[in-house]
Design an enzyme around this catalytic site. Structure first.
Site, short mmCIF file in Angstrom:
data_model
loop_
_atom_site.label_atom_id
_atom_site.label_comp_id
_atom_site.label_asym_id
_atom_site.label_seq_id
_atom_site.Cartn_x
_atom_site.Cartn_y
_atom_site.Cartn_z
N ASN A 68 -1.89 9.59 18.15
CA ASN A 68 -2.89 8.95 17.43
C ASN A 68 -4.25 9.11 17.91
OD1 ASN A 68 -1.69 8.40 14.78
ND2 ASN A 68 -0.64 6.51 15.76
N ASN A 91 -2.27 18.35 6.75
CA ASN A 91 -2.37 17.03 6.27
C ASN A 91 -3.85 16.40 6.75
OD1 ASN A 91 0.10 17.23 5.72
ND2 ASN A 91 0.80 15.78 6.86
N ASN A 137 -6.24 11.47 15.51
CA ASN A 137 -7.18 10.52 14.37
C ASN A 137 -8.56 10.73 14.39
OD1 ASN A 137 -5.55 9.26 12.12
ND2 ASN A 137 -4.36 8.86 13.65
N LYS A 159 3.54 7.72 20.54
CA LYS A 159 2.75 7.92 18.91
C LYS A 159 1.30 7.50 19.33
CE LYS A 159 3.07 7.62 14.48
NZ LYS A 159 3.13 6.49 13.46
N GLY A 191 0.89 -1.12 0.03
CA GLY A 191 -0.12 -0.12 0.11
C GLY A 191 0.75 1.23 -0.20
N ASN A 236 -5.40 18.25 10.19
CA ASN A 236 -4.94 18.17 11.44
C ASN A 236 -4.91 19.54 12.31
OD1 ASN A 236 -4.72 15.49 11.05
ND2 ASN A 236 -2.64 15.61 10.98
N SER A 245 -4.74 9.92 8.61
CA SER A 245 -5.24 8.50 8.01
C SER A 245 -6.46 7.95 8.21
CB SER A 245 -3.89 7.32 8.34
OG SER A 245 -4.18 7.16 9.66
N LYS A 289 -2.79 -2.29 7.10
CA LYS A 289 -3.47 -1.84 7.80
C LYS A 289 -3.97 -2.68 9.05
CE LYS A 289 -4.28 2.35 6.67
NZ LYS A 289 -5.22 2.97 5.83
N1 LIG Z 1 0.54 5.95 5.08
C1 LIG Z 1 1.36 6.59 6.22
O1 LIG Z 1 1.63 7.73 5.79
C2 LIG Z 1 1.71 5.95 7.64
C3 LIG Z 1 2.52 6.57 8.33
C4 LIG Z 1 2.88 6.01 9.77
C5 LIG Z 1 2.17 4.90 9.86
N2 LIG Z 1 1.27 4.08 8.88
C6 LIG Z 1 0.94 2.86 9.20
O2 LIG Z 1 1.30 1.77 8.38
C7 LIG Z 1 0.21 0.60 8.15
C8 LIG Z 1 -0.05 0.88 6.57
O3 LIG Z 1 -0.58 1.97 5.94
P1 LIG Z 1 -0.73 2.41 4.61
O4 LIG Z 1 -1.19 3.86 4.80
O5 LIG Z 1 0.46 1.85 3.87
O6 LIG Z 1 -2.00 1.57 4.32
P2 LIG Z 1 -2.50 0.94 2.97
O7 LIG Z 1 -2.18 1.96 1.96
O8 LIG Z 1 -4.00 0.70 3.17
O9 LIG Z 1 -1.78 -0.14 2.46
C9 LIG Z 1 -1.88 -1.40 3.13
C10 LIG Z 1 -1.71 -2.47 2.19
O10 LIG Z 1 -1.79 -3.74 2.81
C11 LIG Z 1 -2.40 -4.67 1.98
N3 LIG Z 1 -2.81 -5.83 2.50
C12 LIG Z 1 -3.67 -6.20 3.46
N4 LIG Z 1 -3.90 -7.25 3.93
C13 LIG Z 1 -2.52 -8.16 3.28
C14 LIG Z 1 -2.12 -9.41 3.48
N5 LIG Z 1 -2.56 -10.01 4.34
N6 LIG Z 1 -0.84 -9.57 2.89
C15 LIG Z 1 -0.49 -8.63 2.01
N7 LIG Z 1 -0.89 -7.51 2.07
C16 LIG Z 1 -1.90 -6.96 2.47
C17 LIG Z 1 -3.34 -3.83 1.26
O11 LIG Z 1 -4.03 -4.45 0.17
P3 LIG Z 1 -5.24 -3.96 -0.57
O12 LIG Z 1 -4.80 -2.72 -1.42
O13 LIG Z 1 -5.59 -5.12 -1.35
O14 LIG Z 1 -6.35 -3.51 0.48
C18 LIG Z 1 -2.89 -2.58 0.91
O15 LIG Z 1 -2.36 -2.73 -0.43
C19 LIG Z 1 -0.92 1.19 8.95
O16 LIG Z 1 -0.86 0.69 10.15
C20 LIG Z 1 -0.78 2.66 9.11
O17 LIG Z 1 -1.18 3.36 10.28
C21 LIG Z 1 1.15 4.69 7.70
#
Ligand SMILES: NC(=O)c1ccc[n+]([C@@H]2O[C@H](COP(=O)([O-])OP(=O)(O)OC[C@H]3O[C@@H](n4cnc5c(N)ncnc54)[C@H](OP(=O)(O)O)[C@@H]3O)[C@@H](O)[C@H]2O)c1
Length: 290
Positions: free
Chosen positions: A177, A240, A181, A173, A15, A191, A243, A76
């Site tokens: 959150n 921003n 959030n 953190k 993702g 925010n 999330s 997620k």
């Molecule tokens: N984005 C940020 O800026 C940020 C910053 C700090 C922390 N985080 C944390 O990092 C984590 C990920 O965030 P994100 O923003 O990258 O989320 P995201 O864009 O929703 O990406 C998550 C990805 O994981 C995939 N996925 C779900 N189940 C899976 C599995 N069993 N095996 C393999 N892949 C799977 C999803 O697939 P599908 O596309 O098919 O749903 C999606 O592509 C979260 O906990 C978030 O809170 C994010």
């Protein structure tokens, strides 16, 4: 040092953040990226725009995995258990989560045979249609034992280090959150708007309720410093969309269970009620599936 025939690193979760980290890491060494399923892996095989660059990942589906020394989990929180089983199938030396919330216990329950740990990152990225947009460099703090992952991230240009006080850092953190959030998601505001009336009073109430619970668990901030931390993050990210707001707007499941839900569970264990957190938890759950 990589083991021959194995990837030194794999990322489960293709993702926003998984692709952002994978694109950076792939510039300096091999990294396996694992998508949710074969269809998603096929779609990514042709490449994906990450910032200004077309990134062509070494992409895998959970039913056809390579072996990898270290795995970073970036799904997620609601997908943690399934992704952790995939991580274990990569036969790693360790599994590191950089997810939000507190998910180490889930990770440990699924990956009993290898070391696991949860770090934190303020690195940012978001999905914009099929592309991924980096949202600013941040700091990535890892638990002891994941020095090899920290070195790889640093080589790729990310700011990363092992943090001896990682438990306190995770709680700090979580504090940020639980304050930002849910309110951003409920009021659909960026925010920075949470620092102004009428939202500010709720932001302060959430910090006031959360602080004693998190302090009891090992947060190393006094209440004034806790509020100052939340205000500093809201100020630095004023423009921003949090999330959880992005998830609500996209109709996706939110991470409210792993964020506010975790805090409420910690409070319940200590016999404490957190009425404002309970209210925002209930409301966010009604906005979107959790
Ligand atoms: N984005 C940020 O800026 C940020 C910053 C700090 C922390 N985080 C944390 O990092 C984590 C990920 O965030 P994100 O923003 O990258 O989320 P995201 O864009 O929703 O990406 C998550 C990805 O994981 C995939 N996925 C779900 N189940 C899976 C599995 N069993 N095996 C393999 N892949 C799977 C999803 O697939 P599908 O596309 O098919 O749903 C999606 O592509 C979260 O906990 C978030 O809170 C994010």
């Amino acid at each position: 040092m990589a083991t021959p025939g194995r990837y030194p690193l794999a990322i489960v979760g293709a993702g926003a953040l998984g692709l952002h980290f994978a694109a950076g890491l792939a510039a300096v060494g091999p990294v396996a990226l694992v998508a949710r399923n074969a269809a998603r892996a096929d779609a990514l095989r042709a490449g994906v725009q990450v910032g200004a660059r077309l990134f062509v990942p070494e992409i895998f589906a959970p039913d056809a995995l390579p072996a990898a020394d270290w795995v970073i989990l970036l799904v997620k929180t609601g997908d943690t258990a399934e992704a952790a089983r995939t991580a274990l199938a990569l036969q790693p030396r360790g599994v590191l989560s950089l997810q939000n919330g507190l998910i180490e216990a889930t990770l440990r329950a699924e990956c009993r045979t290898v070391p696991v740990g949860q770090g934190i990152t303020t690195e940012g990225a978001f999905r914009e249609g099929s592309r991924v947009q980096p949202a600013g460099a941040g700091d990535t703090l890892l638990p002891a034992g994941f020095e090899a992952v920290a070195d790889a991230l640093c080589m790729a240009g990310f700011r990363a280090r092992v943090e001896p006080q990682i438990a306190a850092a995770r709680l700090a953190k979580l504090l940020v959150n639980v304050a930002i959030n849910p309110l951003a998601a409920l009021f659909r505001v960026p925010n920075g708007a949470l620092l102004e009336p009428p939202h500010r009073v709720l932001l302060e109430a959430l910090v006031h309720e959360a602080w004693p619970v998190l302090r009891q668990a090992g947060l190393d901030l006094d209440e004034d410093a806790a509020l100052a931390r939340v205000v500093a993050v809201a100020t630095a990210t004023a423009g921003n969309r949090a999330s959880m707001l992005q998830d609500v707007l996209a109709g996706r499941r939110t991470e409210i269970d792993a964020i506010t839900g975790t805090l409420l569970t910690m409070a319940e264990a200590g016999g404490v009620e957190l009425p404002t957190h309970r209210a925002v938890f209930t409301l966010v759950r009604r906005l979107a599936p959790s």
